[in-house]
Design a protein around this motif. Sequence first.
Motif, PDB file in Angstrom:
ATOM      1  N   VAL A 112      36.725  42.908  38.610  1.00 55.76           N
ATOM      2  CA  VAL A 112      35.597  43.196  37.788  1.00 55.76           C
ATOM      3  C   VAL A 112      34.695  42.218  38.132  1.00 55.76           C
ATOM      4  N   MET A 113      33.538  42.023  38.554  1.00 57.43           N
ATOM      5  CA  MET A 113      32.730  40.744  38.744  1.00 57.43           C
ATOM      6  C   MET A 113      31.384  41.230  37.938  1.00 57.43           C
ATOM      7  N   LEU A 114      31.151  41.055  37.383  1.00 53.97           N
ATOM      8  CA  LEU A 114      29.568  41.163  35.835  1.00 53.97           C
ATOM      9  C   LEU A 114      28.746  39.377  36.469  1.00 53.97           C
ATOM     10  N   THR A 115      27.458  40.357  36.696  1.00 53.27           N
ATOM     11  CA  THR A 115      26.496  39.055  37.259  1.00 53.27           C
ATOM     12  C   THR A 115      25.003  39.696  36.255  1.00 53.27           C
TER      13      THR A 115
ATOM     14  N   VAL B 190      26.295  41.826  47.800  1.00 56.28           N
ATOM     15  CA  VAL B 190      26.534  40.774  48.348  1.00 56.28           C
ATOM     16  C   VAL B 190      27.759  39.474  48.670  1.00 56.28           C
ATOM     17  N   ILE B 191      27.438  39.478  47.000  1.00 59.87           N
ATOM     18  CA  ILE B 191      28.412  37.923  46.527  1.00 59.87           C
ATOM     19  C   ILE B 191      29.631  38.665  46.230  1.00 59.87           C
ATOM     20  N   ALA B 192      29.946  40.206  45.524  1.00 57.55           N
ATOM     21  CA  ALA B 192      30.980  40.259  45.562  1.00 57.55           C
ATOM     22  C   ALA B 192      31.737  40.898  47.299  1.00 57.55           C
ATOM     23  N   LYS B 193      31.128  41.235  47.389  1.00 61.28           N
ATOM     24  CA  LYS B 193      31.694  41.439  49.100  1.00 61.28           C
ATOM     25  C   LYS B 193      32.625  40.625  49.791  1.00 61.28           C
ATOM     26  N   GLU B 194      31.322  39.165  50.041  1.00 58.09           N
ATOM     27  CA  GLU B 194      31.764  38.059  49.924  1.00 58.09           C
ATOM     28  C   GLU B 194      33.486  37.380  49.115  1.00 58.09           C
ATOM     29  N   ALA B 195      33.128  38.106  48.513  1.00 56.51           N
ATOM     30  CA  ALA B 195      34.357  37.448  46.883  1.00 56.51           C
ATOM     31  C   ALA B 195      35.365  37.850  47.746  1.00 56.51           C
ATOM     32  N   GLY B 196      35.728  39.242  47.599  1.00 56.71           N
ATOM     33  CA  GLY B 196      36.626  40.543  47.689  1.00 56.71           C
ATOM     34  C   GLY B 196      36.885  40.411  46.147  1.00 56.71           C
ATOM     35  N   VAL B 197      35.956  41.160  45.556  1.00 56.30           N
ATOM     36  CA  VAL B 197      36.289  42.068  44.026  1.00 56.30           C
ATOM     37  C   VAL B 197      36.216  43.576  44.513  1.00 56.30           C
TER      38      VAL B 197
ATOM     39  N   PRO C  26      35.429  28.606  47.458  1.00 53.98           N
ATOM     40  CA  PRO C  26      35.907  28.559  49.007  1.00 53.98           C
ATOM     41  C   PRO C  26      37.788  29.243  48.014  1.00 53.98           C
ATOM     42  N   GLY C  27      38.834  29.609  49.656  1.00 49.22           N
ATOM     43  CA  GLY C  27      39.548  30.226  49.146  1.00 49.22           C
ATOM     44  C   GLY C  27      39.782  31.420  47.750  1.00 49.22           C
ATOM     45  N   ILE C  28      38.184  32.235  47.114  1.00 50.05           N
ATOM     46  CA  ILE C  28      38.317  33.214  46.386  1.00 50.05           C
ATOM     47  C   ILE C  28      39.267  34.151  46.559  1.00 50.05           C
TER      48      ILE C  28
ATOM     49  N   PHE D  96      42.059  37.233  45.627  1.00 49.87           N
ATOM     50  CA  PHE D  96      41.381  38.160  44.458  1.00 49.87           C
ATOM     51  C   PHE D  96      42.817  39.407  45.832  1.00 49.87           C
ATOM     52  N   ASP D  97      42.900  39.074  47.185  1.00 52.51           N
ATOM     53  CA  ASP D  97      44.028  40.017  47.856  1.00 52.51           C
ATOM     54  C   ASP D  97      45.067  39.720  47.254  1.00 52.51           C
ATOM     55  N   GLN D  98      45.358  38.435  47.212  1.00 50.14           N
ATOM     56  CA  GLN D  98      46.482  38.397  46.095  1.00 50.14           C
ATOM     57  C   GLN D  98      47.100  39.530  44.889  1.00 50.14           C
ATOM     58  N   LEU D  99      45.691  39.432  44.141  1.00 49.50           N
ATOM     59  CA  LEU D  99      46.169  39.180  42.980  1.00 49.50           C
ATOM     60  C   LEU D  99      45.795  40.837  42.820  1.00 49.50           C
ATOM     61  N   ARG D 100      44.840  42.040  44.035  1.00 52.20           N
ATOM     62  CA  ARG D 100      45.449  43.109  44.842  1.00 52.20           C
ATOM     63  C   ARG D 100      46.578  43.873  44.716  1.00 52.20           C
ATOM     64  N   ARG D 101      47.057  42.621  45.312  1.00 53.80           N
ATOM     65  CA  ARG D 101      48.869  43.316  45.948  1.00 53.80           C
ATOM     66  C   ARG D 101      49.886  43.170  44.951  1.00 53.80           C
ATOM     67  N   MET D 102      49.281  42.758  43.266  1.00 47.92           N
ATOM     68  CA  MET D 102      49.894  42.512  42.450  1.00 47.92           C
ATOM     69  C   MET D 102      49.996  43.891  41.944  1.00 47.92           C
ATOM     70  N   GLY D 103      48.639  44.330  42.044  1.00 45.26           N
ATOM     71  CA  GLY D 103      48.039  45.609  41.168  1.00 45.26           C
ATOM     72  C   GLY D 103      47.157  45.264  39.755  1.00 45.26           C
TER      73      GLY D 103
END
Length: 709
Positions: A497-500, A509-516, A480-482, A486-493
Amino acid sequence: MNSATTTPRPKSPRSRPSDRRQKRKKVRVSTKLLYTRVIRDTFIKLYPKYAIQNPVMFLVWLATTTTLAATIYPPLFGPVTQKNPQLFNGLLTLILFSTVIFANFAEALAEGRGKAQADALRSTRSETIAKKIVVDGTITEISSTTLKQGDTVYVVAGDMIPADGEVILGIASVDESAITGESAPVLKESGSDVSSSVTGGTRIISDELIIRITADPGKGFIDRMIDLVEGAECTKTPNEIALTVLLAVLTTAFFIVVATLPVFAYYVKSPVSIPVLIALLVALIPTTIGGLLSAIGIAGMDRVAQFNLIATSGRVVEACGDINTLVLDKTGTITLGNRLAEAFLPINAHSMAEIANVALGASIFDDTPEGKSIVRLAEKCGAKFDIDRKKCQGVEFSATTRMSGTNLPGGHEVRKGAVGAIKGFVRSRRGSSGASHNGNETPELVTAYEAVSHQGGTPLLVCLDNEIYGVIYLKDIVKPGIHERFDQLRRMGVRTVMLTGDNRITASVIAKEAGVDEFIAKATPEDKVSIIQREQAEGKVVAMTGDGTNDALALAQADVGIAMNTGTKSAKEAANMVDLDSDPTKLVDIVSIGKQLLITRGALTIFSIANDIAKYFAIIPVIFAAANLNSLNIMKLTSVNSAILSALIYNALIIPALIPLALKGVKFRPWTANQLLQRNILIYGLGGVIVPFIAIKFIDMLITFAGLA
């Protein structure tokens, strides 16, 4: 082992008022000891061997001794032209000495907070009695300090875990609040890649465990934490070293300027005394940032510790502020990590009972939480393993084969694993691989594993010899909250990248839900290292988080390697930062702390240099007073003496005034570098020019009122 006979968990200390009073008393005593230590260290730093480590403040230290000599014997540096020179020189000495003391206090206070944390950690490392299991299986009680790597110990509810180790038998709840500050107990069990590691100094609160010791005395996790915290005050980061050199160069330049002023003063018939030249030099050099530089860096390390993060050095904290790319392992980092079997999907006309039996056979030797969940689900479906286990051979999972299983008597083989791996296995056994006669996958197989993937789950195929029986649906949950983090990190520039190791559908599906921002599916440990190297080759600073043994190589390669505390020993050793809470959503805080450290140092440097402008114009009338150039006295200060004393008093007082800001840090906002620079120049640059003029004029009025002008 029978958990029913274990000692009941004691009541919470919160229920006992006497304990609360004792805790408050302990806090008061600790605070008193902290400030006693800080005051002691403040004066210890006056010793030349310590003072010389800060070139700017060492010059102020030399200036103090010089004015002290002039106070004792005013004619020491030539004829005296001032009235009551001993009073004036004595005031200069007192102000300069206060400047050095305040700078030492700032550094000692920052160090003292780190030492207090080290003391708290050291208190958890107390000697305990360990129940060591000897070769013949008997238990002998020995001191925990004599345990060595490879020893085996037995702990029950209420026992302190004597040293770092790996759970090899049992399942129990462990209180790790002494390390993480988190009161909720953590479940530890054997066979798990991320929950079998235990730390010395934590306490088992239920059931019992058998632990294999993995660290020799003095080399455990807490020992390393203590060494890192205590070493914060004696290590300088590259940025600190560079800024120290810059300040030393500026100080040298101002020294040369001041040294040549007597020549010009003589030319305009305005002689200048040595104490006045010293006052001018101290006013010009950047004493504010020079006095606070070490405190800023140490406070940055302390802020990291307050977030339950352990960094190997200040260099890592600074690097966090420059992160461009964040590489994350999916399982246990973005998702909860404890993938559990949710359902069986039989195919090829096989029944639910048949796939349950085959899945049970493939998982009977799998001690991971994932494997145990498959066994539980199979048994719930009525499956039974009637074969003698002594006649079977377990096949462990590996990153290369991406499957595990059991070799049964008679040459039969049951396997479970990734879709591609099992299809390849079946094909090698001359099976159909779920294919039709024309070589294409059957719609039934494709529908089954894609249905699981589209739900964000992980599909495992299960087979017996050359026949696929169906799909196991492993369910994983995004933390939860991830997504917001990640949106905040994106605003910081910062790009994520998610590896699996999952297939592309599940990963998407996981990448879309997490917002990476990007994901890499079917990633091997070598792929993780390659991705990091690719980003670094583009000049980017890369951070990597992980918790498993297969993440160790990538953690070591990254500029900032962040291991979860629940992770394996190899992962924590490869990383240069450990998150004691094992909370990947804290990544935003890690980046913010690093950027805040850099911003604080930059803001106070701008403020310090801006201060020099005001202090210069406060003292410049002194140099040319006798040359009828009083028009330069734009601040209309009362006299030469009041101008000098006012500027130096402000110079001394501004250091303790900025200590809270240096320790807390300038508030960070997720802006671009240009926006932050403009803000710092506007607030700390312009403010650094205006504030000294107001303060020095006010101090001059007080000095005049007191009759010291």
